[in-house]
Design a protein around this motif. Structure first.
Motif, PDB file in Angstrom:
ATOM      1  N   TYR A 187       8.187  -3.729  -6.264  1.00 54.54           N
ATOM      2  CA  TYR A 187       8.663  -3.150  -5.003  1.00 54.54           C
ATOM      3  C   TYR A 187       8.662  -4.194  -3.891  1.00 54.54           C
ATOM      4  O   TYR A 187       9.568  -4.220  -3.054  1.00 54.54           O
ATOM      5  CB  TYR A 187       7.790  -1.967  -4.591  1.00 54.54           C
ATOM      6  CG  TYR A 187       8.145  -0.655  -5.232  1.00 54.54           C
ATOM      7  CD1 TYR A 187       9.461  -0.304  -5.508  1.00 54.54           C
ATOM      8  CD2 TYR A 187       7.149   0.272  -5.559  1.00 54.54           C
ATOM      9  CE1 TYR A 187       9.785   0.909  -6.086  1.00 54.54           C
ATOM     10  CE2 TYR A 187       7.461   1.487  -6.141  1.00 54.54           C
ATOM     11  CZ  TYR A 187       8.781   1.800  -6.404  1.00 54.54           C
ATOM     12  OH  TYR A 187       9.097   3.003  -6.972  1.00 54.54           O
ATOM     13  N   ARG A 190      11.716  -6.328  -4.173  1.00 56.77           N
ATOM     14  CA  ARG A 190      12.896  -5.586  -3.721  1.00 56.77           C
ATOM     15  C   ARG A 190      12.872  -5.413  -2.198  1.00 56.77           C
ATOM     16  O   ARG A 190      13.919  -5.479  -1.538  1.00 56.77           O
ATOM     17  CB  ARG A 190      12.940  -4.221  -4.393  1.00 56.77           C
ATOM     18  CG  ARG A 190      13.051  -4.295  -5.910  1.00 56.77           C
ATOM     19  CD  ARG A 190      12.943  -2.906  -6.517  1.00 56.77           C
ATOM     20  NE  ARG A 190      12.830  -2.956  -7.975  1.00 56.77           N
ATOM     21  CZ  ARG A 190      12.679  -1.889  -8.748  1.00 56.77           C
ATOM     22  NH1 ARG A 190      12.613  -0.684  -8.200  1.00 56.77           N
ATOM     23  NH2 ARG A 190      12.586  -2.012 -10.055  1.00 56.77           N
ATOM     24  N   SER A 257      16.276   3.425   0.656  1.00 59.54           N
ATOM     25  CA  SER A 257      15.201   3.343  -0.319  1.00 59.54           C
ATOM     26  C   SER A 257      15.423   2.143  -1.232  1.00 59.54           C
ATOM     27  O   SER A 257      16.543   1.908  -1.701  1.00 59.54           O
ATOM     28  CB  SER A 257      15.144   4.617  -1.158  1.00 59.54           C
ATOM     29  OG  SER A 257      14.238   4.460  -2.237  1.00 59.54           O
ATOM     30  N   TYR A 258      14.347   1.391  -1.485  1.00 58.03           N
ATOM     31  CA  TYR A 258      14.453   0.309  -2.464  1.00 58.03           C
ATOM     32  C   TYR A 258      13.721   0.678  -3.767  1.00 58.03           C
ATOM     33  O   TYR A 258      13.326  -0.196  -4.537  1.00 58.03           O
ATOM     34  CB  TYR A 258      13.988  -1.041  -1.911  1.00 58.03           C
ATOM     35  CG  TYR A 258      12.654  -1.079  -1.207  1.00 58.03           C
ATOM     36  CD1 TYR A 258      11.481  -1.309  -1.909  1.00 58.03           C
ATOM     37  CD2 TYR A 258      12.572  -0.939   0.175  1.00 58.03           C
ATOM     38  CE1 TYR A 258      10.261  -1.384  -1.260  1.00 58.03           C
ATOM     39  CE2 TYR A 258      11.357  -1.016   0.834  1.00 58.03           C
ATOM     40  CZ  TYR A 258      10.199  -1.243   0.109  1.00 58.03           C
ATOM     41  OH  TYR A 258       8.990  -1.317   0.765  1.00 58.03           O
ATOM     42  N   ALA A 259      13.588   1.986  -4.012  1.00 58.69           N
ATOM     43  CA  ALA A 259      13.067   2.459  -5.287  1.00 58.69           C
ATOM     44  C   ALA A 259      14.203   2.556  -6.301  1.00 58.69           C
ATOM     45  O   ALA A 259      14.493   3.609  -6.866  1.00 58.69           O
ATOM     46  CB  ALA A 259      12.384   3.806  -5.115  1.00 58.69           C
ATOM     47  N   THR A 260      14.855   1.452  -6.481  1.00 61.91           N
ATOM     48  CA  THR A 260      15.953   1.328  -7.442  1.00 61.91           C
ATOM     49  C   THR A 260      15.974  -0.118  -7.920  1.00 61.91           C
ATOM     50  O   THR A 260      15.176  -0.946  -7.461  1.00 61.91           O
ATOM     51  CB  THR A 260      17.292   1.738  -6.803  1.00 61.91           C
ATOM     52  OG1 THR A 260      18.307   1.729  -7.810  1.00 61.91           O
ATOM     53  CG2 THR A 260      17.687   0.795  -5.672  1.00 61.91           C
ATOM     54  N   SER A 261      16.854  -0.441  -8.822  1.00 60.15           N
ATOM     55  CA  SER A 261      16.837  -1.780  -9.396  1.00 60.15           C
ATOM     56  C   SER A 261      17.289  -2.832  -8.392  1.00 60.15           C
ATOM     57  O   SER A 261      18.038  -2.543  -7.450  1.00 60.15           O
ATOM     58  CB  SER A 261      17.746  -1.835 -10.626  1.00 60.15           C
ATOM     59  OG  SER A 261      19.104  -1.728 -10.235  1.00 60.15           O
ATOM     60  N   ASN A 264      20.998  -2.956  -8.237  1.00 61.10           N
ATOM     61  CA  ASN A 264      21.606  -1.931  -7.384  1.00 61.10           C
ATOM     62  C   ASN A 264      21.482  -2.276  -5.905  1.00 61.10           C
ATOM     63  O   ASN A 264      22.408  -2.033  -5.124  1.00 61.10           O
ATOM     64  CB  ASN A 264      20.952  -0.576  -7.647  1.00 61.10           C
ATOM     65  CG  ASN A 264      21.427   0.070  -8.930  1.00 61.10           C
ATOM     66  OD1 ASN A 264      22.450  -0.315  -9.492  1.00 61.10           O
ATOM     67  ND2 ASN A 264      20.681   1.046  -9.410  1.00 61.10           N
TER      68      ASN A 264
END
Length: 281
Positions: A187, A190, A257-261, A264
């Motif tokens: 996290y 990212r 949100s940076y709760a992704t790849s 992405n």
């Protein structure tokens, strides 16, 4: 519902999670919003809280690490709030669901501060730190008398947390610690990518120190946060939430949100860059 009487006021710093004010109202209380701004790193101060305090004030609802801003309240500021709460005999409801997801700082549990164990309700859960969103496993820690009242209400509102979720939570506590730290580090990578990307694009972005959100200003686009979000998803298929959804002090910002790849995130930044070029053409 366990601690409020009809008309009791609860001070709620904004921007904040969208359910805070409705929850206070549902419990019979009256939420009193206190705005915070990027100029103060979205950190509420004792002066802010004192201006909102009235004879009807019963509690303060804090949400740090913060959704949507990613702000983390400094320990010194938390200590000041603790002293103020004790002086005025106030309860503190501290939502610490993102406590494990902090970057370059340490999280301070509010109830660990001097004199706060007796007047703090700590809310936590497994959704964020253990990536169990949807499993609906949360918890509250509070003085025995408050917990006893909460249990009375709870038993008539819900049967129990899902059994499978409870088993998963137990296993997470036993064996998931290395994975939590690995996830936190990812996290962080990212986080730096998305914040640097927004700043490169001219969308000034406060550095979030917790949770998994960035909260850039979109004022340079010439659009409102609502217009920006709507056009971005319709034209570029990139979803962000208008900052004003989290309180009026969030206007002019959007939550990403940076709760992704990482892939992405980089693709989203490329699409936002193209979107901004069209706006500025």
């Amino acid at each position: 519902m366990a601690v409020l009487e009809t008309g009791d006021e609860v001070i709620v710093p904004e921007p904040c999670f969208v359910a805070y004010q409705p929850t206070v109202i549902f419990a019979g209380g009256s939420p009193v919003s206190v705005p915070t701004y990027v100029s103060q790193d979205f950190q509420v101060t004792v002066d802010d809280l004192e201006k909102a305090r009235t004879p009807r004030t019963k509690a303060v609802l804090l949400g740090y690490p913060n959704n949507p801003t990613g702000a983390v309240l400094e320990r010194s500021r938390l200590a000041e709030i603790a002293e103020w709460a004790e002086k005025h005999d106030l309860l503190v409801v501290s939502d610490e669901i993102y406590d494990r997801l902090v970057y370059g700082v340490e999280h301070t549990c509010f109830s660990s501060l001097p004199g706060m164990w007796e007047r703090t309700i700590v809310l936590g859960g497994f959704s964020k730190s253990y990536a169990m969103t949807g499993w609906r496993i949360g918890y509250a820690a509070a003085p025995p008398a408050i917990l006893a009242a909460m249990r009375k209400i709870h038993q008539y509102m819900i049967m129990s947390a899902p059994t499978t979720g409870q088993e998963a939570a137990i296993e997470a506590l036993k064996s998931a610690e290395p994975y939590v730290e690995s996830m936190r580090q990812e996290y962080d990578r990212r986080r730096r990518t998305i914040v640097d990307g927004f700043n490169r694009l001219g969308l000034d972005c406060f550095e979030p120190k917790g949770a998994f959100y960035a909260f850039p200003s979109i004022k340079s686009s010439g659009l409102s946060d609502q217009e920006f979000s709507e056009r971005l998803i319709m034209e570029e298929k990139v979803a962000m939430v208008p900052g004003s959804a989290f309180g009026q002090s969030g206007a002019g910002h959007v939550r990403a949100s940076y709760a992704t790849s990482l892939q992405n995130i980089e693709e989203a930044l490329n699409r936002i860059e193209g979107f901004l070029k069209k706006l500025r053409a």
